[in-house]
Design a protein around this motif. Structure first.
Motif, PDB file in Angstrom:
ATOM      1  N   ASN A 124      -8.333   2.505  21.086  1.00  0.00           N
ATOM      2  CA  ASN A 124      -8.205   2.872  20.288  1.00  0.00           C
ATOM      3  C   ASN A 124      -9.793   3.049  19.612  1.00  0.00           C
ATOM      4  N   GLU A 125     -10.163   3.677  18.637  1.00  0.00           N
ATOM      5  CA  GLU A 125     -11.625   3.491  18.087  1.00  0.00           C
ATOM      6  C   GLU A 125     -13.113   2.670  17.721  1.00  0.00           C
ATOM      7  N   PHE A 126     -11.765   1.419  18.043  1.00  0.00           N
ATOM      8  CA  PHE A 126     -13.019   0.308  17.631  1.00  0.00           C
ATOM      9  C   PHE A 126     -13.712  -0.090  19.128  1.00  0.00           C
ATOM     10  N   VAL A 127     -12.959  -0.086  20.216  1.00  0.00           N
ATOM     11  CA  VAL A 127     -13.368  -0.270  21.284  1.00  0.00           C
ATOM     12  C   VAL A 127     -14.122   1.184  22.725  1.00  0.00           C
ATOM     13  N   ALA A 142      -9.960   9.837  19.761  1.00  0.00           N
ATOM     14  CA  ALA A 142      -9.015   8.343  19.774  1.00  0.00           C
ATOM     15  C   ALA A 142      -8.125   7.551  19.379  1.00  0.00           C
ATOM     16  N   THR A 143      -7.728   6.900  19.991  1.00  0.00           N
ATOM     17  CA  THR A 143      -6.760   6.444  18.941  1.00  0.00           C
ATOM     18  C   THR A 143      -7.488   5.925  17.468  1.00  0.00           C
ATOM     19  N   GLU A 144      -6.847   6.388  16.498  1.00  0.00           N
ATOM     20  CA  GLU A 144      -7.496   6.224  14.892  1.00  0.00           C
ATOM     21  C   GLU A 144      -6.619   4.813  14.257  1.00  0.00           C
ATOM     22  N   TRP A 152     -12.220  -2.024   6.842  1.00  0.00           N
ATOM     23  CA  TRP A 152     -11.662  -2.857   7.816  1.00  0.00           C
ATOM     24  C   TRP A 152     -10.742  -2.634   8.487  1.00  0.00           C
ATOM     25  N   PHE A 153     -10.397  -2.654   9.775  1.00  0.00           N
ATOM     26  CA  PHE A 153      -8.834  -2.099   9.889  1.00  0.00           C
ATOM     27  C   PHE A 153      -8.073  -3.239   9.826  1.00  0.00           C
ATOM     28  N   THR A 154      -6.604  -2.536   9.896  1.00  0.00           N
ATOM     29  CA  THR A 154      -5.554  -3.112   9.341  1.00  0.00           C
ATOM     30  C   THR A 154      -4.647  -3.762  10.911  1.00  0.00           C
ATOM     31  N   ILE A 160      -1.379  10.184  14.325  1.00  0.00           N
ATOM     32  CA  ILE A 160      -0.928  10.784  15.963  1.00  0.00           C
ATOM     33  C   ILE A 160      -1.877   9.819  17.270  1.00  0.00           C
ATOM     34  N   PRO A 161      -1.039   8.709  17.486  1.00  0.00           N
ATOM     35  CA  PRO A 161      -1.840   7.995  18.596  1.00  0.00           C
ATOM     36  C   PRO A 161      -2.205   8.866  19.942  1.00  0.00           C
ATOM     37  N   ASN A 162      -3.350   9.005  20.359  1.00  0.00           N
ATOM     38  CA  ASN A 162      -3.910  10.075  21.057  1.00  0.00           C
ATOM     39  C   ASN A 162      -3.939   9.697  22.500  1.00  0.00           C
ATOM     40  N   MET A 163      -2.636  10.216  22.857  1.00  0.00           N
ATOM     41  CA  MET A 163      -2.334   9.619  24.252  1.00  0.00           C
ATOM     42  C   MET A 163      -0.479  10.621  24.122  1.00  0.00           C
TER      43      MET A 163
END
Length: 234
Positions: A124-127, A142-144, A152-154, A160-163
């Protein structure tokens, strides 16, 4: 698949997976372990579930929405200020010491050549955003994450997951947003993971980088370039 000689004067894109490709570790799993170390998560319960999700990822069967809710729960609860401060510690204590000269030099070679460098990660984008910045890379796929009214994030995934096939779809959209097409650019993609075969098959120059056993075998079968930047962490 096109060769370099088939693609004169086209913009060059260098795409990099992150975990076990540029880093000799999994940043998502590492953030979970760091969260335990700083007391944000219970070691036994969180650690067991984190390891199980990581095994699912390696097996190519990760339930991404479930994992992202789990992995971001502490960040969502603690809020932005505390989470950003913790991530800075994570960068200083875990990520920067793990950044290998060979990986940093490879990224820099593409930047110096004038290539557009993109890190494309399932994490994910935070990491990942601060990690991309540490490598000097402006463009991150990244996975947004969905944000609430405060910004802030929920814990939910945005889009779409970036995978797996999602990496191809997200890259397609990235190109379209810049009025580019696959045929209009020359693409190289570095990845260690079998999960990234869909994107490796889509680019002009797939590079199996520190590849897992299945990807190494596939690369040898198809004549893809193989690069070993470092030994993987156990």
């Amino acid at each position: 698949m096109s060769t370099s000689s088939d693609l004169p004067n086209k913009p060059k894109l260098a795409l990099f997976d992150l975990d076990h490709t540029l880093l000799p570790l999994d940043s998502d799993h590492g953030w979970g372990e760091f969260s335990i170390a700083i007391g944000w998560c219970d070691r036994e319960a969180f650690g067991r579930q984190n390891d199980a999700f990581f095994a699912d990822y390696q097996a190519g069967q990760l339930n991404v929405p479930d994992y992202v809710r789990f992995a971001t729960a502490a960040v969502v609860e603690r809020g932005q200020q505390a989470s950003d401060a913790a991530h800075q510690r994570f960068m200083d204590e875990v990520i920067r010491p793990a950044m290998q000269p060979a990986a940093m030099q490879l990224v820099q070679q593409h930047l110096d050549a004038g290539d557009t460098v993109v890190i494309t990660s399932a994490t994910n984008e935070f990491v990942t955003r601060p990690i991309a910045q540490a490598f000097g890379v402006q463009h991150l796929l990244a996975t947004e994450l969905v944000r609430d009214a405060s910004g802030w994030f929920t814990g939910e995934i945005e889009g779409i997951p970036n995978m797996r096939e999602g990496k191809v779809q997200r890259m397609q959209q990235w190109l379209a947003d810049r009025d580019l097409t696959w045929d209009g650019v020359e693409t190289t993609f570095y990845s260690d993971s079998w999960n990234d075969v869909p994107l490796l098959e889509r680019v002009n120059h797939p590079v199996a980088t520190n590849p897992d056993e299945r990807l190494r075998a596939l690369a040898q079968e198809r004549g893809w370039r193989i690069v070993d930047l470092f030994s993987k962490a156990p």
